[in-house]
Design a protein around this motif. Structure first.
Motif, PDB file in Angstrom:
ATOM      1  N   ASP A   1       0.821  -1.213   0.000  1.00  0.00           N
ATOM      2  CA  ASP A   1       0.000   0.000   0.000  1.00  0.00           C
ATOM      3  C   ASP A   1       0.858   1.267   0.000  1.00  0.00           C
ATOM      4  O   ASP A   1       0.674   2.144  -0.840  1.00  0.00           O
ATOM      5  N   TRP A   2       1.757   1.378   0.939  1.00  0.00           N
ATOM      6  CA  TRP A   2       2.563   2.597   1.072  1.00  0.00           C
ATOM      7  C   TRP A   2       3.812   2.557   0.205  1.00  0.00           C
ATOM      8  O   TRP A   2       4.378   3.601  -0.101  1.00  0.00           O
ATOM      9  N   GLU A   3       4.267   1.335  -0.127  1.00  0.00           N
ATOM     10  CA  GLU A   3       5.469   1.125  -0.946  1.00  0.00           C
ATOM     11  C   GLU A   3       6.702   1.791  -0.338  1.00  0.00           C
ATOM     12  O   GLU A   3       7.465   2.480  -1.006  1.00  0.00           O
ATOM     13  N   VAL A   4       6.893   1.554   0.969  1.00  0.00           N
ATOM     14  CA  VAL A   4       8.036   2.134   1.682  1.00  0.00           C
ATOM     15  C   VAL A   4       8.980   1.053   2.209  1.00  0.00           C
ATOM     16  O   VAL A   4       9.801   1.316   3.087  1.00  0.00           O
ATOM     17  N   GLY A   5       8.883  -0.156   1.654  1.00  0.00           N
ATOM     18  CA  GLY A   5       9.759  -1.213   2.136  1.00  0.00           C
ATOM     19  C   GLY A   5       9.666  -2.468   1.301  1.00  0.00           C
ATOM     20  O   GLY A   5       8.857  -2.577   0.369  1.00  0.00           O
ATOM     21  N   LEU A   6      10.520  -3.427   1.636  1.00  0.00           N
ATOM     22  CA  LEU A   6      10.585  -4.714   0.956  1.00  0.00           C
ATOM     23  C   LEU A   6      10.455  -5.846   1.970  1.00  0.00           C
ATOM     24  O   LEU A   6      10.921  -5.727   3.113  1.00  0.00           O
ATOM     25  N   GLY A   7       9.861  -6.962   1.543  1.00  0.00           N
ATOM     26  CA  GLY A   7       9.774  -8.141   2.402  1.00  0.00           C
ATOM     27  C   GLY A   7      10.995  -9.028   2.228  1.00  0.00           C
ATOM     28  O   GLY A   7      11.593  -9.089   1.150  1.00  0.00           O
ATOM     29  N   LEU A   8      11.372  -9.711   3.299  1.00  0.00           N
ATOM     30  CA  LEU A   8      12.455 -10.687   3.256  1.00  0.00           C
ATOM     31  C   LEU A   8      11.840 -12.070   3.082  1.00  0.00           C
ATOM     32  O   LEU A   8      10.983 -12.482   3.867  1.00  0.00           O
ATOM     33  N   GLU A   9      12.261 -12.792   2.027  1.00  0.00           N
ATOM     34  CA  GLU A   9      11.638 -14.070   1.677  1.00  0.00           C
ATOM     35  C   GLU A   9      12.379 -15.243   2.321  1.00  0.00           C
ATOM     36  O   GLU A   9      13.609 -15.269   2.353  1.00  0.00           O
ATOM     37  N   LYS A  10      11.599 -16.236   2.781  1.00  0.00           N
ATOM     38  CA  LYS A  10      12.192 -17.443   3.364  1.00  0.00           C
ATOM     39  C   LYS A  10      12.418 -18.499   2.287  1.00  0.00           C
ATOM     40  O   LYS A  10      11.683 -18.558   1.295  1.00  0.00           O
ATOM     41  N   ASP A  11      13.447 -19.341   2.502  1.00  0.00           N
ATOM     42  CA  ASP A  11      13.753 -20.399   1.536  1.00  0.00           C
ATOM     43  C   ASP A  11      12.928 -21.648   1.824  1.00  0.00           C
ATOM     44  O   ASP A  11      12.004 -21.629   2.655  1.00  0.00           O
ATOM     45  N   GLU A  12      13.241 -22.739   1.147  1.00  0.00           N
ATOM     46  CA  GLU A  12      12.461 -23.980   1.301  1.00  0.00           C
ATOM     47  C   GLU A  12      12.560 -24.551   2.717  1.00  0.00           C
ATOM     48  O   GLU A  12      11.718 -25.362   3.124  1.00  0.00           O
ATOM     49  N   ASN A  13      13.574 -24.155   3.467  1.00  0.00           N
ATOM     50  CA  ASN A  13      13.717 -24.601   4.862  1.00  0.00           C
ATOM     51  C   ASN A  13      13.133 -23.603   5.862  1.00  0.00           C
ATOM     52  O   ASN A  13      13.368 -23.700   7.058  1.00  0.00           O
ATOM     53  N   TRP A  14      12.401 -22.603   5.313  1.00  0.00           N
ATOM     54  CA  TRP A  14      11.737 -21.592   6.146  1.00  0.00           C
ATOM     55  C   TRP A  14      12.749 -20.679   6.849  1.00  0.00           C
ATOM     56  O   TRP A  14      12.525 -20.193   7.947  1.00  0.00           O
ATOM     57  N   ILE A  15      13.874 -20.467   6.186  1.00  0.00           N
ATOM     58  CA  ILE A  15      14.932 -19.624   6.713  1.00  0.00           C
ATOM     59  C   ILE A  15      15.134 -18.432   5.780  1.00  0.00           C
ATOM     60  O   ILE A  15      15.108 -18.575   4.551  1.00  0.00           O
ATOM     61  N   VAL A  16      15.335 -17.244   6.359  1.00  0.00           N
ATOM     62  CA  VAL A  16      15.771 -16.088   5.579  1.00  0.00           C
ATOM     63  C   VAL A  16      17.293 -16.175   5.504  1.00  0.00           C
ATOM     64  O   VAL A  16      17.987 -15.999   6.501  1.00  0.00           O
TER      65      VAL A  16
END
Length: 448
Positions: free
Chosen positions: A381-396
């Motif tokens: 909505d605000w476009e003021v940040g990015l998400g950190l994605e987890k891998d197949e082991n649920w780890i960033v």
């Protein structure tokens, strides 16, 4: 006749205590006496933190009631906390009000309770005193919880709150999208999930007794969600301490980080803080440490005392000239510091409000509850940040951390400019929030 007297009671979690304490400070500044009621466990922590790093207004009295848990029981077990509170605290609150009201010149005239402590409205009703609720989370979170039964009726969740389908939903076209897998009550423990979901449904009934609802938000932050608010609601956000001296913390601040920030270049430091509940296993903790090291940027990392803090071998030595680790930080002062470039956050609502109010872009790492909704606001909505994605082991992973930092701070999209534009909008609406707050004060004193 004594000063008007309000009893304020937060839900017993850090992200609920701090904003209600800010409301209490503002009430006290308006000449209203406040009895602030924490659980005994949290009361001890707040008092200890105050003794080292702060003070409270002379018109605020900090008191406590039992939460029904033993001293060594886990307060991070949200299901157990919710169930025990409902059994134990209403009776204890009644006893406290009766004790205070023995002095007629000192009687409580209003109960101001966290919206997720709706049972306190029932206690106030028994005493025939004014009833006000406070929403420390986003209105989007409130919209979700008050629609819990509708989600059940529509076949989106079962009677335990467990999603029946993995899908994205929207409560209205102008609201953030939500994954059914990340609904606020969807904790991994199924028993805990059921207790939380059922307590939300019960709370929805109790909170209808509230005559006023104060919300820590603004029109510019959540225009699409405001249609879900009852007519007696007032927007009083963002609740940011004017001097950065927020109160009600469970741990004392390590203010040495402010002096450290003074020696860092402008707009250079990654601030890393995940609130009071987020827990990382050892693998994730080390991936985060390596990721921060790989950025080759200065960073300030809040590593709570209750975290399992086994850094990678040689890490502390390698980053000693550009990394600062503290157990707790004066966050509002940190976020307003000119050296801060971005905020790696769990996206609790307080942190979200504090970040955007200071024009700081985000790297989002939500953990539970409303934090996923807040990430949707920040990224979509605000476009003021990015998400950190987890891998197949649920780890960033460390490469994800390094790459997202670079994308946020040096990519084509200028997140800093967008965040500063949002900051300007929010700050322009502060006068309306102040007006709403003073109208609430008048209602307490005069009934207007």
């Amino acid at each position: 006749m004594g000063k008007p007297h309000v009893l304020a009671i937060p839900y017993p979690a850090q992200g609920h205590v701090i904003p209600l304490m800010e409301v209490a400070q503002r009430l006290a500044n308006s000449g209203i006496r406040v009895t602030f009621v924490n659980t005994e466990f949290n009361h001890e922590r707040v008092i200890k933190a105050f003794s080292q790093t702060g003070s409270v207004h002379e018109l605020i009295e900090l008191v406590s009631v039992p939460d029904g848990l033993e001293s060594l029981e886990d307060r991070n077990d949200h299901g157990k906390v919710a169930a025990t509170i409902l059994k134990i605290m209403p009776g204890n609150l009644e006893i406290l009000i009766e004790k205070i009201n023995r002095n007629e010149s000192d009687e409580i005239i209003c109960v101001l309770a966290d919206i997720y402590m709706g049972w306190a409205m029932e206690v106030a009703e028994k005493f025939g005193i004014k009833k006000a609720a406070f929403l420390p989370a986003s209105v989007a979170m409130l919209a979700l919880t008050i629609n819990a039964e509708k989600l059940l009726d529509d076949g989106i969740v079962d009677s335990n709150g467990t999603p029946l389908k993995n899908k994205m939903i929207q409560l209205s076209p102008s609201m953030p999208k939500m994954s059914t897998m990340n609904l606020a009550w969807c904790l991994p423990d199924l028993t805990m999930r059921k207790i939380i979901f059922q307590s939300i449904i019960q709370n929805n009934k109790s909170i209808k007794l509230a005559e006023k609802l104060l919300c820590n938000t603004s029109h510019d932050l959540e225009p699409g969600a405001l249609a879900f608010l009852p007519q007696h609601s007032s927007l009083i956000g963002p609740l940011i301490s004017r001097h950065g001296n927020s109160s009600g913390h469970f741990w004392p601040h390590d203010s040495s980080c402010l002096e450290w920030l003074d020696h860092q270049p402008s707009n250079s430091v990654i601030y890393v803080a995940f609130g009071s509940f987020t827990v990382f296993d050892q693998t994730q903790f080390q991936e985060l440490a390596i990721g921060l090291e790989l950025t080759n940027r200065p960073f300030l990392w809040v590593v709570r005392q209750d975290m399992d803090r086994a850094y990678p071998i040689g890490f502390e030595e390698r980053v000693k000239n550009r990394g600062k680790m503290v157990s707790w930080a004066p966050q509002q002062k940190v976020l307003s510091h000119p050296s801060i470039a971005c905020f790696m956050s769990h996206c609790g609502w307080n942190s979200t409000i504090e970040g955007v109010s200071n024009g700081v872009p985000f790297l989002c790492w939500p953990y539970f509850g409303d934090q996923f909704i807040n990430q949707s606001y920040i990224c979509d909505d605000w476009e003021v940040g990015l998400g950190l994605e987890k891998d197949e082991n649920w780890i960033v992973g460390h490469e994800e951390i390094k790459n997202k930092v670079e994308q946020l701070l040096t990519g084509d999209a200028n997140y800093k400019i967008t965040t500063l534009e949002l900051q300007d909008k929010i700050m322009a609406g502060v006068k309306d929030s102040q007006k709403n707050f003073y109208q609430f004060v008048d209602w307490i004193i005069k009934g207007n």
